[in-house]
Design an enzyme around this catalytic site. Structure first.
Site, PDB file in Angstrom:
ATOM      1  N   HIS A  59      -1.631   5.757   8.783  1.00 33.58           N
ATOM      2  CA  HIS A  59      -0.626   4.757   9.041  1.00 33.58           C
ATOM      3  C   HIS A  59       0.732   5.259   8.739  1.00 33.58           C
ATOM      4  O   HIS A  59       1.793   5.036   9.823  1.00 33.58           O
ATOM      5  CB  HIS A  59      -0.853   3.610   8.404  1.00 33.58           C
ATOM      6  CG  HIS A  59      -0.273   2.353   8.634  1.00 33.58           C
ATOM      7  ND1 HIS A  59      -0.696   1.388   9.404  1.00 33.58           N
ATOM      8  CD2 HIS A  59       0.948   1.987   8.101  1.00 33.58           C
ATOM      9  CE1 HIS A  59       0.197   0.521   9.826  1.00 33.58           C
ATOM     10  NE2 HIS A  59       1.298   0.813   8.936  1.00 33.58           N
ATOM     11  N   GLU A  60       0.991   5.674   7.671  1.00 35.74           N
ATOM     12  CA  GLU A  60       2.405   5.689   7.001  1.00 35.74           C
ATOM     13  C   GLU A  60       2.836   7.063   8.068  1.00 35.74           C
ATOM     14  O   GLU A  60       4.140   7.175   8.588  1.00 35.74           O
ATOM     15  CB  GLU A  60       2.498   6.124   5.693  1.00 35.74           C
ATOM     16  CG  GLU A  60       1.822   5.148   4.812  1.00 35.74           C
ATOM     17  CD  GLU A  60       2.537   3.692   5.084  1.00 35.74           C
ATOM     18  OE1 GLU A  60       3.663   3.417   5.696  1.00 35.74           O
ATOM     19  OE2 GLU A  60       1.602   2.603   4.858  1.00 35.74           O
ATOM     20  N   GLY A  69       0.824  -1.078   0.159  1.00 35.67           N
ATOM     21  CA  GLY A  69       0.051   0.027   0.090  1.00 35.67           C
ATOM     22  C   GLY A  69       0.773   1.224  -0.063  1.00 35.67           C
ATOM     23  O   GLY A  69       0.665   1.934  -0.665  1.00 35.67           O
TER      24      GLY A  69
HETATM   25  N1  B3K Z   1       6.090  -0.791   6.291  1.00 35.23           N
HETATM   26  C1  B3K Z   1       5.752  -0.842   4.893  1.00 35.23           C
HETATM   27  C2  B3K Z   1       5.743  -2.341   4.552  1.00 35.23           C
HETATM   28  C3  B3K Z   1       6.715  -2.656   3.261  1.00 35.23           C
HETATM   29  C4  B3K Z   1       7.053  -4.145   2.996  1.00 35.23           C
HETATM   30  C5  B3K Z   1       7.578  -4.472   1.930  1.00 35.23           C
HETATM   31  N2  B3K Z   1       7.796  -5.928   1.773  1.00 35.23           N
HETATM   32  C6  B3K Z   1       4.377  -0.717   4.792  1.00 35.23           C
HETATM   33  C7  B3K Z   1       3.404  -0.297   5.990  1.00 35.23           C
HETATM   34  O1  B3K Z   1       3.187  -1.201   6.891  1.00 35.23           O
HETATM   35  O2  B3K Z   1       3.463   1.002   6.316  1.00 35.23           O
HETATM   36 ZN    ZN Z   2       3.171   0.069   8.552  1.00 38.74          ZN
END
Ligand code: B3K
Ligand code: ZN
Length: 895
Positions: A313-314, A277
């Site tokens: 979330h990010e 995402g």
């Molecule tokens: N931290 C990223 C995860 C990406 C992993 C790719 N293999 C997305 C998220 O959880 O915010």
């Molecule tokens: Zn995350």
């Protein structure tokens, strides 16, 4: 692709890094047919390990690196020759001579042909990166592990005309045209400096011809932060919703957790080709365009809500993930479970809390419970893996979030906030473990969570069976809870969990009793949280003058499979009277499940299907209740999905489940035609006379309108067809248009269906995200012939296997949502999926491995289907050189 047999990596083998990287200076030269990466690493021996160094002997330095062409290497400015280092296809080793030193390396890489979308790659005409978890090693030689945190400075250069925008983490500090010996070139460069120490997985770079939508945010300490969303020029009109969501998230994190943003600039870049995402790179989030772009005409309500949630979330990761990060990848849920919990609470605050909880629980119980019952089951903190990319799972994310939610339930909101404050203060700038998180919660509250921690180490979904006893003479009511947990791979015996059960007791008039537990002097409250810690535990309530009806696990207070012998009349009573909105919905679901399971049995025995009319009565009163939130009405009208019915079956009978559910829908549609038609028209009238608004009340209204339409269309009445076509053609938004299209596609009206599909595709052919939805509704249609349709759609010019969104929209929707077609008894669906996995294994291992999930669920089906599914897994295993991603999932599924 690997060249050796993939190895299992164990949590118990964790060792601190031998060396640290204080500074990382990167220079990227981006070209069309290759790119050059120059890295200068300022390194030193890790003092935490140095005590044991004998004499002046230093351990070898082992850097990670994959698919890199080494061009030059120097140690403290001295060029090294091949005799000075060892090179394998995954590592570069050399012997440092002093405890502090500088490594310079230059490598050539090929982003232009990187279809795995990990490391540096091209999405369309732009360069971008995805480094989590282990993509940075495909960019340069490095200690690519989250507990090595470094200060990064990044310079990138590219052709000015093609790539006017050059971005990296942190703050821009310099830029200019590139000077060559012959004078100015067509290239330019920019340098970015990130003042915060970070692990390599948070590194990011973007170069492209991008436009930017700009805004700003004033933090709680009055600092101005520039907010920028970069997109391709045709998408600047679809950024406002993401920008609004970002500002709301920033404010919410200040108000709810006391956390403020730290850099002067926060950037989001939308890219079309992305495996997940989005990604929380420090100061430079990179997003799948599906999680940024949203406007009424092209994105549904669900897409708007997803944008809001993913942006949040990010953003929240800036604290839960970036400033406090993971020591190792076994701790992934430390940041993901916590951040999912944070975004879920944010969405609950921005929208309807109960509806958000219902959606999340339905998703968890359908998909995470299935994962927990399958061959890839693992604890929230796994203790071994082959390929970490396979562990970005529902268990780590969604169940991990439930674990954090239970901590809050046990500690209360204030106690939880004290714990999170201590966690952030104590560990700011560190790479830590799930134990550190729990320790902060314990220390801030003076509690012992050692038994609770079993939620991190034991996999599988606990069962909680509840029985009751009532002693009228003593006015005493008791509930006995028995917990157990099925074996999961590598874990046969489970110890009791701490299961917080929120409950209340209802009496015949519909009120709720004040609760006095045995031993308490007085009653307090009508809803209480009781921690079930023993394998079997009885809870006694005093002063209970009549036999009550318990409302158990309110708000789904623990991720368990609860059973209590409710009869259908009791469930109808709870649907009407429970003060907990979630449990009112839950009672309706349990009633539906009982009725559907009865129909499934009739179908299996070849009997005529006869539906319990009480379900109709119950849903009629829901529809008639004008006081209820319309989104709740819509949720209550939604029967449990086929995937959920599969999950709760011992052996899932695909055809019986589908036929029974369709029969029930038809019965409801006929019996409730009038109130559904009324609700449809009322809401469509509002939609017709107003413009689209992406807000809660309007989401609610449209969700009821649309589910009503989907029921009404089952009647095949001309007036409904006319209404559907009117909605399809005259609406001003994608929510109404896509629903109209979906119900048309599933209807018997062949001519109208074909016309609508064609006009939709013609109108939206240049919008890839809308075309994804066009693919999905067709792939998910349960009408016969779906596989042939999907195969035909793979030839459509808008489809490509190289774009993960397209793969998910067409192949993923077919295998994951169209159960009756995917599980055709001849095995054609399985064969098709295996073929796609084999092709994708070479192109994009992460996507191939995720696409495989439906085949790993073979244990749920009859013997004939089991052997067909396993045969396809065998065929994948034998198909040639497998990526570690696909190898791990296939081999564990066959073990
Ligand atoms: N931290 C990223 C995860 C990406 C992993 C790719 N293999 C997305 C998220 O959880 O915010
Ligand atoms: Zn995350």
């Amino acid at each position: 692709m690997r060249s050796e047999q993939p190895k299992m990596i164990y949590l118990k083998d964790y060792q601190a890094p031998d060396y640290l990287i204080d500074e990382t200076h990167l220079t990227f030269e981006l070209f069309e047919d290759h790119s050059l990466v120059h890295a200068q690493l300022v390194m030193r021996r890790n003092p935490a390990c140095a005590a044991g160094d004998p004499g002046n002997d230093l351990p070898p330095l082992v850097l990670d690196g994959q698919q890199l062409e080494l061009l030059a290497l120097a140690l403290d400015g001295q060029a090294l020759t091949e005799a000075d280092y060892q090179l394998s296809d995954s590592h570069l080793s050399l012997q440092p001579k002093a405890a502090s030193f500088v490594i310079d390396s230059s490598v050539r890489i090929h982003p232009e042909s990187n279809t795995a979308l990990e490391g540096l790659y091209k999405s369309g005409s732009m360069f971008c990166t995805q480094c989590e978890a282990e993509g940075f090693r495909k960019i340069t030689y490095y200690l690519d592990r989250p507990d090595v945190m470094s200060k990064f400075t990044t310079t990138l250069s590219a052709e000015q005309h093609r790539y006017p925008v050059l971005l990296s983490n942190g703050n821009p500090i310099a830029s200019g045209p590139e000077e060559t010996a012959a004078g100015k070139s067509v290239r330019h460069w920019a340098t970015w400096e990130d003042p915060f120490m970070k692990p390599a997985y948070l590194f990011a770079l973007v170069a492209g011809d991008l436009w930017c939508v700009e805004d700003s945010f004033t933090t709680m300490s009055q600092r101005e932060v520039a907010l920028r969303i970069y997109v391709e020029p045709e998408n600047v009109d679809k950024c406002q919703h993401a920008m609004d969501s970002l500002k709301k998230s920033m404010r919410w994190d200040e108000e709810t957790y006391g956390r403020e943003y730290d850099l002067d600039i926060f950037m989001i870049v939308a890219v079309n080709d992305f495996n997940m995402g989005a990604m929380e790179n420090k100061g430079l989030n990179i997003f799948n365009s599906s999680c940024v772009l949203a406007k009424a005409e092209t994105a549904t309500d669900a897409a708007h809500q997803r944008v809001e949630a993913v942006v949040a979330h990010e953003y929240f990761h800036n604290w839960s993930g970036n400033r406090v990060t993971c020591r190792d990848w076994f701790q992934l849920s430390l940041k993901e479970g916590f951040t999912v919990f944070r975004d879920a609470e944010f969405s609950a605050d921005m929208n309807s809390r109960t509806v958000k909880r219902i959606e999340d629980v339905a998703y968890l119980r359908t998909h995470q419970f299935a994962e927990d019952a399958g061959p890839m089951a693992h604890p929230v903190r796994p203790d071994a893996f082959i390929e970490i990319s396979n562990f970005y799972t529902l268990t780590v994310y969604e169940k991990g979030s439930e674990v954090v939610r239970m901590i809050r339930t046990l500690l209360g909101s204030e106690g939880f906030r004290k714990g999170s404050d201590l966690y952030f203060e104590r560990h700011d700038g560190q790479a830590v473990t799930c134990d550190d998180f729990i320790k902060a919660m314990e220390d801030a509250n003076g509690v012992d969570l050692s038994q609770f921690k079993r939620w991190y180490s034991q996999g599988g979904t606990p069962r909680l069976a509840v029985s009751e006893a009532y002693d009228a003479a003593a006015k005493r009511y008791s509930l006995t809870f028995s917990q157990s947990c099925p074996a999961t791979p590598g874990q046969s015996e489970k110890l009791p969990f701490v299961i917080p059960v929120e409950l209340g007791l209802l009496v015949a008039q519909g009120g709720e009793l004040p609760l006095r537990l045995a031993g308490e002097a007085a009653a307090s409250g009508t809803s209480r949280v009781i921690a079930i810690c023993e394998a079997e535990q009885t809870v006694i309530f005093e002063d209970v003058a009549e036999r009550p009806l318990p409302s158990l696990l309110r708000g789904f207070s623990a991720p368990v499979k609860l059973s209590f012998p409710y009869n259908r009349d009791q469930l109808m009573f709870l649907m009407q009277h429970d003060s907990d909105g979630f449990n009112r919905w839950e009672a309706g679901q349990q009633l539906s499940v009982q009725v559907l399971q009865e129909l499934i049995g009739q179908h299996q025995r070849g009997e005529p299907l006869v539906m319990d009319q009480r379900l109709i009565a119950a849903l009629r009163s829901v529809l008639d209740n004008q006081q209820l939130d319309q989104a709740m009405v819509a949720e209550m009208l939604s029967l449990p999905g086929e995937a959920f019915l599969t999950e709760i079956s011992e052996v899932a009978d695909v055809e019986a489940i589908h036929s029974a559910r369709e029969f029930a829908r038809l019965q409801l549609a006929e019996a409730l035609y009038e109130p559904l038609w009324q609700r449809y028209q009322d809401n469509r009238d509002v939609s017709r006379s107003s413009t689209y608004i992406a807000e809660d009340q309007h989401f609610a209204r449209r969700s009821l309108q649309n589910i009503a339409l989907s029921y009404l269309m089952l009647s095949s009445k001309p007036e409904v067809l006319a209404a559907c076509l009117e909605q399809f053609e005259a609406c001003d938004n994608m929510t109404e248009r896509l629903t109209a299209l979906a119900v048309l596609i599933n209807s018997p009206f062949g001519a109208e269906k074909a016309k609508a599909l064609a006009s939709f595709a013609d109108f939206f052919k240049d919008n890839p995200l809308v075309m994804d939805q066009w693919f999905s509704v067709q792939a998910a249609s349960a009408l016969p012939g779906a596989l042939a349709r999907v195969q035909q759609l793979m030839q459509h010019p808008a489809f490509t296997l190289k774009n993960p969104n397209k793969v998910r929209a067409l192949i993923g929707a077919f295998a994951g949502q169209n159960l009756v077609n995917f599980h055709q008894a001849d095995g054609s669906g399985y064969r098709f999926l295996a073929d796609q996995v084999i092709t994708l294994n070479a192109l994009n291992p992460q996507i191939a491995s995720r696409l495989l999930a439906p085949l790993t669920r073979w244990g749920k089906y009859d013997a004939a289907r089991q052997s067909l599914m396993k045969a396809e897994l065998e065929r994948i295993l034998a198909s040639g050189e497998l990526s570690s991603d696909v190898f791990e999932v296939v081999s564990k599924s066959l073990a």
